[in-house]
Design a protein around this motif. Structure first.
Motif, PDB file in Angstrom:
ATOM      1  N   MET A  92      59.632  49.193  90.331  1.00 54.15           N
ATOM      2  CA  MET A  92      60.106  49.368  91.704  1.00 54.15           C
ATOM      3  C   MET A  92      59.681  50.742  92.230  1.00 54.15           C
ATOM      4  SD  MET A  92      63.892  49.130  93.408  1.00 54.15           S
ATOM      5  CE  MET A  92      63.937  47.361  93.540  1.00 54.15           C
ATOM      6  N   ARG A  93      59.772  51.765  91.402  1.00 54.00           N
ATOM      7  CA  ARG A  93      59.337  53.099  91.813  1.00 54.00           C
ATOM      8  C   ARG A  93      57.841  53.108  92.122  1.00 54.00           C
ATOM      9  NH1 ARG A  93      61.898  58.050  89.304  1.00 54.00           N
ATOM     10  NH2 ARG A  93      64.063  57.772  89.846  1.00 54.00           N
ATOM     11  N   LEU A  94      57.063  52.449  91.263  1.00 55.72           N
ATOM     12  CA  LEU A  94      55.626  52.346  91.505  1.00 55.72           C
ATOM     13  C   LEU A  94      55.368  51.606  92.815  1.00 55.72           C
ATOM     14  CD1 LEU A  94      52.641  52.576  90.657  1.00 55.72           C
ATOM     15  CD2 LEU A  94      52.955  50.424  89.407  1.00 55.72           C
ATOM     16  N   GLY A  95      56.091  50.512  93.030  1.00 56.91           N
ATOM     17  CA  GLY A  95      55.934  49.741  94.259  1.00 56.91           C
ATOM     18  C   GLY A  95      56.206  50.564  95.505  1.00 56.91           C
ATOM     19  N   LEU A  96      57.270  51.358  95.473  1.00 53.87           N
ATOM     20  CA  LEU A  96      57.580  52.206  96.627  1.00 53.87           C
ATOM     21  C   LEU A  96      56.506  53.269  96.831  1.00 53.87           C
ATOM     22  CD1 LEU A  96      61.454  52.686  96.468  1.00 53.87           C
ATOM     23  CD2 LEU A  96      60.125  51.355  98.113  1.00 53.87           C
ATOM     24  N   SER A  97      55.936  53.764  95.745  1.00 55.58           N
ATOM     25  CA  SER A  97      54.858  54.759  95.858  1.00 55.58           C
ATOM     26  C   SER A  97      53.613  54.144  96.496  1.00 55.58           C
ATOM     27  CB  SER A  97      54.494  55.315  94.479  1.00 55.58           C
ATOM     28  OG  SER A  97      55.585  55.977  93.924  1.00 55.58           O
ATOM     29  N   LEU A  98      53.244  52.951  96.062  1.00 58.72           N
ATOM     30  CA  LEU A  98      52.098  52.259  96.659  1.00 58.72           C
ATOM     31  C   LEU A  98      52.361  51.937  98.124  1.00 58.72           C
ATOM     32  CD1 LEU A  98      51.232  49.819  93.729  1.00 58.72           C
ATOM     33  CD2 LEU A  98      49.864  51.766  94.514  1.00 58.72           C
ATOM     34  N   LEU A  99      53.561  51.440  98.399  1.00 56.63           N
ATOM     35  CA  LEU A  99      53.940  51.115  99.769  1.00 56.63           C
ATOM     36  C   LEU A  99      53.873  52.355 100.656  1.00 56.63           C
ATOM     37  CD1 LEU A  99      56.760  48.673 100.531  1.00 56.63           C
ATOM     38  CD2 LEU A  99      56.375  50.593 102.026  1.00 56.63           C
ATOM     39  N   ALA A 100      54.396  53.477 100.165  1.00 59.80           N
ATOM     40  CA  ALA A 100      54.384  54.722 100.945  1.00 59.80           C
ATOM     41  C   ALA A 100      52.954  55.189 101.197  1.00 59.80           C
ATOM     42  CB  ALA A 100      55.187  55.799 100.227  1.00 59.80           C
ATOM     43  N   GLY A 101      52.118  55.176 100.155  1.00 57.69           N
ATOM     44  CA  GLY A 101      50.731  55.602 100.330  1.00 57.69           C
ATOM     45  C   GLY A 101      49.992  54.739 101.342  1.00 57.69           C
ATOM     46  N   GLY A 102      50.187  53.432 101.260  1.00 58.12           N
ATOM     47  CA  GLY A 102      49.543  52.528 102.215  1.00 58.12           C
ATOM     48  C   GLY A 102      50.040  52.723 103.639  1.00 58.12           C
ATOM     49  N   ALA A 103      51.339  52.879 103.779  1.00 57.57           N
ATOM     50  CA  ALA A 103      51.910  53.089 105.122  1.00 57.57           C
ATOM     51  C   ALA A 103      51.392  54.384 105.733  1.00 57.57           C
ATOM     52  CB  ALA A 103      53.433  53.095 105.047  1.00 57.57           C
ATOM     53  N   ILE A 104      51.332  55.434 104.935  1.00 58.00           N
ATOM     54  CA  ILE A 104      50.820  56.721 105.442  1.00 58.00           C
ATOM     55  C   ILE A 104      49.356  56.579 105.856  1.00 58.00           C
ATOM     56  CG2 ILE A 104      50.244  59.096 104.789  1.00 58.00           C
ATOM     57  CD1 ILE A 104      52.826  58.990 102.997  1.00 58.00           C
ATOM     58  N   GLY A 105      48.557  55.886 105.036  1.00 54.29           N
ATOM     59  CA  GLY A 105      47.149  55.686 105.376  1.00 54.29           C
ATOM     60  C   GLY A 105      46.963  54.990 106.709  1.00 54.29           C
ATOM     61  N   ASN A 106      47.746  53.941 106.959  1.00 57.50           N
ATOM     62  CA  ASN A 106      47.616  53.221 108.226  1.00 57.50           C
ATOM     63  C   ASN A 106      48.218  53.999 109.397  1.00 57.50           C
ATOM     64  OD1 ASN A 106      46.103  51.081 107.269  1.00 57.50           O
ATOM     65  ND2 ASN A 106      47.855  49.767 106.902  1.00 57.50           N
ATOM     66  N   VAL A 107      49.271  54.773 109.147  1.00 56.69           N
ATOM     67  CA  VAL A 107      49.845  55.602 110.224  1.00 56.69           C
ATOM     68  C   VAL A 107      48.842  56.670 110.660  1.00 56.69           C
ATOM     69  CG1 VAL A 107      51.582  57.378 110.718  1.00 56.69           C
ATOM     70  CG2 VAL A 107      52.289  55.188 109.803  1.00 56.69           C
ATOM     71  N   ILE A 108      48.137  57.243 109.706  1.00 58.24           N
ATOM     72  CA  ILE A 108      47.108  58.236 110.064  1.00 58.24           C
ATOM     73  C   ILE A 108      46.111  57.619 111.030  1.00 58.24           C
ATOM     74  CG2 ILE A 108      45.135  59.562 109.172  1.00 58.24           C
ATOM     75  CD1 ILE A 108      46.853  60.046 106.617  1.00 58.24           C
ATOM     76  N   ASP A 109      45.659  56.398 110.740  1.00 58.61           N
ATOM     77  CA  ASP A 109      44.728  55.704 111.642  1.00 58.61           C
ATOM     78  C   ASP A 109      45.336  55.535 113.028  1.00 58.61           C
ATOM     79  OD1 ASP A 109      43.144  55.386 109.419  1.00 58.61           O
ATOM     80  OD2 ASP A 109      43.152  53.205 109.448  1.00 58.61           O
ATOM     81  N   ARG A 110      46.555  55.043 113.068  1.00 52.81           N
ATOM     82  CA  ARG A 110      47.192  54.769 114.369  1.00 52.81           C
ATOM     83  C   ARG A 110      47.375  56.040 115.189  1.00 52.81           C
ATOM     84  NH1 ARG A 110      48.517  49.538 114.478  1.00 52.81           N
ATOM     85  NH2 ARG A 110      49.131  48.527 112.536  1.00 52.81           N
ATOM     86  N   VAL A 111      47.743  57.130 114.534  1.00 47.12           N
ATOM     87  CA  VAL A 111      47.924  58.391 115.248  1.00 47.12           C
ATOM     88  C   VAL A 111      46.581  58.907 115.760  1.00 47.12           C
ATOM     89  CG1 VAL A 111      48.543  60.833 114.935  1.00 47.12           C
ATOM     90  CG2 VAL A 111      50.068  59.045 114.067  1.00 47.12           C
ATOM     91  N   GLN A 112      45.539  58.841 114.927  1.00 47.39           N
ATOM     92  CA  GLN A 112      44.233  59.384 115.305  1.00 47.39           C
ATOM     93  C   GLN A 112      43.506  58.535 116.340  1.00 47.39           C
ATOM     94  OE1 GLN A 112      42.153  59.827 111.544  1.00 47.39           O
ATOM     95  NE2 GLN A 112      42.918  61.904 111.277  1.00 47.39           N
ATOM     96  N   THR A 113      43.550  57.218 116.182  1.00 44.90           N
ATOM     97  CA  THR A 113      42.702  56.367 117.025  1.00 44.90           C
ATOM     98  C   THR A 113      43.451  55.296 117.805  1.00 44.90           C
ATOM     99  OG1 THR A 113      42.311  54.711 115.298  1.00 44.90           O
ATOM    100  CG2 THR A 113      40.818  56.612 115.349  1.00 44.90           C
ATOM    101  N   GLY A 114      44.694  54.999 117.414  1.00 45.84           N
ATOM    102  CA  GLY A 114      45.413  53.893 118.032  1.00 45.84           C
ATOM    103  C   GLY A 114      45.135  52.564 117.359  1.00 45.84           C
ATOM    104  N   TYR A 115      44.215  52.552 116.414  1.00 53.17           N
ATOM    105  CA  TYR A 115      43.830  51.357 115.685  1.00 53.17           C
ATOM    106  C   TYR A 115      43.970  51.599 114.186  1.00 53.17           C
ATOM    107  CZ  TYR A 115      41.362  50.196 120.014  1.00 53.17           C
ATOM    108  OH  TYR A 115      41.046  49.922 121.310  1.00 53.17           O
TER     109      TYR A 115
END
Length: 156
Positions: free
Chosen positions: A88-111
């Protein structure tokens, strides 16, 4: 699994995801597709303004707020997860990393920049893979691991 290792896993997901997306942006134009295994797997540069399958297009602020809220919940609850629930800890770490990666895209480009194209599924990216894998780890833990009941807790 110590918190520092889990933070490292999340950071590696973000770094790899962003590096791959920058590489795609530098070497391809939106809509361009390069067959890796013709008809089965292509690298296809897509700018996704929505969520999975393109739903809720152009809801940039909504997706950023939801992702930040979910990240906050994940970080808050992470410290309360018993060490024996490493998956579960690993899952939350993967989930957090993925969410941050996509948020960076949305903030920078909107996509969100997607590029992995298996032709039978919508185009996705490494962050999406981390999120799905992370959610799978969390669900597996919740379904198949035993948690102490209230009676067990009170008898301690």
């Amino acid at each position: 699994m110590p918190i520092s290792l889990l933070a490292t896993i999340a950071a590696v997901v973000v770094i790899l995801d962003q590096w791959l997306k920058q590489y795609i942006q530098a070497h391809m134009l939106p809509g361009m597709s390069i067959p890796v295994i013709d008809g089965i797997f292509h690298i296809t540069y897509v700018l996704n303004p929505g969520a999975a399958f393109g739903i809720l297009e152009n809801q940039r602020v909504f997706f950023i707020v939801i992702a930040l809220f979910m990240l906050g919940l994940a970080f808050y609850f992470f410290k309360h997860i018993p060490k024996k629930f490493m998956l579960m800890r690993l899952g939350l770490s993967l989930l957090a990393g993925g969410a941050i990666g996509n948020v960076i895209d949305r903030v920078q480009t909107g996509y969100v920049i997607d590029f992995l194209d298996f032709r039978i599924w919508p185009v996705f990216n490494l962050a999406d893979m981390a999120i799905v894998t992370g959610v799978g780890c969390v669900i597996y833990t919740l379904v198949f691991m035993s948690f102490p009941t209230e009676d067990q807790e009170s008898s301690r």
